[in-house]
Design a protein around this motif. Structure first.
Motif, mmCIF file in Angstrom:
data_model
loop_
_atom_site.group_PDB
_atom_site.id
_atom_site.type_symbol
_atom_site.label_atom_id
_atom_site.label_comp_id
_atom_site.label_asym_id
_atom_site.label_seq_id
_atom_site.Cartn_x
_atom_site.Cartn_y
_atom_site.Cartn_z
ATOM 1 N N VAL A 16 -36.241 87.669 -76.596
ATOM 2 C CA VAL A 16 -37.578 87.375 -76.090
ATOM 3 C C VAL A 16 -37.513 86.207 -75.105
ATOM 4 O O VAL A 16 -36.532 85.458 -75.073
ATOM 5 N N MET A 17 -38.586 86.079 -74.324
ATOM 6 C CA MET A 17 -38.682 84.931 -73.432
ATOM 7 C C MET A 17 -40.004 84.224 -73.706
ATOM 8 O O MET A 17 -41.022 84.891 -73.908
ATOM 9 N N VAL A 18 -39.973 82.910 -73.745
ATOM 10 C CA VAL A 18 -41.211 82.165 -73.976
ATOM 11 C C VAL A 18 -42.074 82.289 -72.724
ATOM 12 O O VAL A 18 -41.686 81.870 -71.631
ATOM 13 N N LEU A 31 -45.910 79.212 -79.433
ATOM 14 C CA LEU A 31 -45.060 79.836 -78.422
ATOM 15 C C LEU A 31 -45.474 81.295 -78.302
ATOM 16 O O LEU A 31 -45.419 82.036 -79.297
ATOM 17 N N LEU A 33 -44.524 84.797 -76.943
ATOM 18 C CA LEU A 33 -43.207 85.362 -76.644
ATOM 19 C C LEU A 33 -43.344 86.685 -75.904
ATOM 20 O O LEU A 33 -44.059 87.592 -76.361
ATOM 21 N N THR A 35 -41.881 90.101 -74.967
ATOM 22 C CA THR A 35 -40.910 90.942 -75.684
ATOM 23 C C THR A 35 -40.509 92.174 -74.891
ATOM 24 O O THR A 35 -39.890 93.085 -75.431
ATOM 25 N N ARG A 88 -49.660 90.741 -77.706
ATOM 26 C CA ARG A 88 -48.715 89.671 -77.403
ATOM 27 C C ARG A 88 -48.219 89.160 -78.733
ATOM 28 O O ARG A 88 -48.897 89.309 -79.748
ATOM 29 N N ALA A 90 -46.974 85.885 -80.918
ATOM 30 C CA ALA A 90 -47.014 84.417 -80.880
ATOM 31 C C ALA A 90 -46.645 83.856 -82.249
ATOM 32 O O ALA A 90 -46.911 84.472 -83.288
ATOM 33 N N THR A 117 -39.310 73.082 -75.941
ATOM 34 C CA THR A 117 -39.158 74.478 -75.529
ATOM 35 C C THR A 117 -40.129 74.747 -74.383
ATOM 36 O O THR A 117 -41.328 74.536 -74.527
ATOM 37 N N ARG A 122 -35.206 81.529 -73.206
ATOM 38 C CA ARG A 122 -34.879 82.800 -73.866
ATOM 39 C C ARG A 122 -34.347 82.521 -75.256
ATOM 40 O O ARG A 122 -33.676 81.519 -75.473
ATOM 41 N N ILE A 125 -34.974 86.550 -81.681
ATOM 42 C CA ILE A 125 -35.719 86.477 -82.937
ATOM 43 C C ILE A 125 -35.351 87.710 -83.772
ATOM 44 O O ILE A 125 -34.891 88.708 -83.226
#
Ligand SMILES: Cc1cc2nc3c(=O)[nH]c(=O)nc-3n(C[C@H](O)[C@H](O)[C@H](O)COP(=O)(O)OP(=O)(O)OC[C@H]3O[C@@H](n4cnc5c(N)ncnc54)[C@H](O)[C@@H]3O)c2cc1C
Length: 293
Positions: A16-18, A31, A33, A35, A88, A90, A117, A122, A125
């Motif tokens: 995942v990317m924040v 955060l 994320l 996906t 989304r 989170a 962060t 990246r 999870i």
């Protein structure tokens, strides 16, 4: 497919990317994320895990703690803050503190997630799982859920609340939310918006243990801890509601240290709330609990 296979299939690692970092309180951050196109098969109340070994910034720290504890650092669990309809994913993390003379080791992962962060980070999870979910037949068992939460213990309940309210389930909800101060209340604005949108379905009582002047706050804020009196005031019939209880409990480390000293561990929020619920006649079968100890 047996149950184990089903669970294993559902739990998978995701890159995942924040996408967004939202400061909720002075020590709690959400955060959001990104996906990609992965289908997110989670239920409100589920958690995901994050392995600290993946972060270069923690490598020396992790190695140092593993040597001191003589044990590999495990992945940390974080409840999902979002609900499926929000499209989304989170999580919300509250920073664990190091208190010299009280806590044995400095916390490893939460300070990094809360304070260091940035959007674009990246990470991997693993999810989604956990027993703290709405039973499929909950509406046939009760028409009222009592949510009793402390600190970051609000996270899974926030997801459950959003889901149940937006899906127009028949359930009414009372949330009793314990924090030290008004500034510590996570999702304060969002919870208020839900209360305004669903006035017939959602009642909220904040309990603040370190505030002293109740006149500083709106009417649904009480000064003091969650005790038998507050619980009794919202349970007209203690046998009729189901309770979703989440927050800090005595940890296995605290239990071991107390045993070594020949004393009982100091009860934490969850332990005290369970005792208060029992004393007003709520049975264990009515209680769903998530222990952050
Ligand atoms: C199902 C579940 C869901 C959760 N969801 C959330 C959530 O939504 N949001 C959230 O903020 N948190 C959540 N948590 C808590 C989270 O998983 C972490 O425990 C928390 O973030 C602290 O991790 P850390 O790495 O910062 O601290 P850690 O390094 O785990 O340290 C935490 C404390 O344990 C002590 N400790 C650690 N190891 C030892 C040892 N060997 N001996 C003695 N003491 C020790 C440390 O001194 C410190 O006081 C959840 C926990 C569970 C079980």
């Amino acid at each position: 497919m047996d149950v184990d296979q089903g669970v294993r299939k559902r739990i998978k690692a995701l890159e995942v990317m924040v996408a967004e970092v939202v400061v909720e309180t002075p020590d709690a951050t959400t955060l959001v994320l990104f996906t990609g196109n992965d289908r997110l098969e989670y239920q409100p109340g589920h958690f995901l895990t994050i392995d600290p070994h993946q972060f270069d910034a923690l490598a020396r720290w992790t190695a140092f703690l593993e040597e001191g504890k003589n044990k590999k650092e495990p992945p940390r669990a974080y409840s999902i803050a979002s609900a499926r309809h929000e499209n989304r994913l989170a999580i919300t993390i509250k920073e664990e503190r190091f208190i010299p003379g009280t806590t044995r080791y400095p916390p490893l992962l939460s300070p990094l997630l809360v304070r260091r962060t940035l959007p674009g980070t990246r990470m991997t999870i693993t999810g989604f799982t956990g027993p703290y979910t709405l039973p499929p037949d909950i509406e046939s068992k009760t028409d009222h859920l009592l949510h009793v939460c402390a600190g970051s213990g609000i996270v899974p309940n926030y997801s459950i609340l959003k889901h149940a309210l937006e899906q127009r389930m028949k359930l009414r909800h009372t949330l009793i939310y314990a924090n030290k101060s008004w500034d510590d209340v996570i999702y304060r604005r969002q919870l208020d918006e839900l209360r305004v949108r669903f006035p017939e379905k959602l009642e909220i009582i904040h309990c603040l243990s370190r505030e002293s002047n109740p006149r500083r706050f709106p009417g649904h804020v009480r000064v003091g801890r969650v005790d038998e009196g507050v619980l009794r005031s919202v349970l007209a019939d203690p046998k009729a509601s189901h309770v979703f209880l989440c927050g800090p409990a005595v940890t296995k480390h605290e239990r071991a240290e107390a045993r070594a000293r020949g004393v009982e561990p100091q009860p934490r929020f969850l332990d005290s709330a369970l005792a208060a619920l029992a004393s007003i006649g709520v049975s264990r079968a009515q209680i769903h609990q998530e222990n952050y100890g």
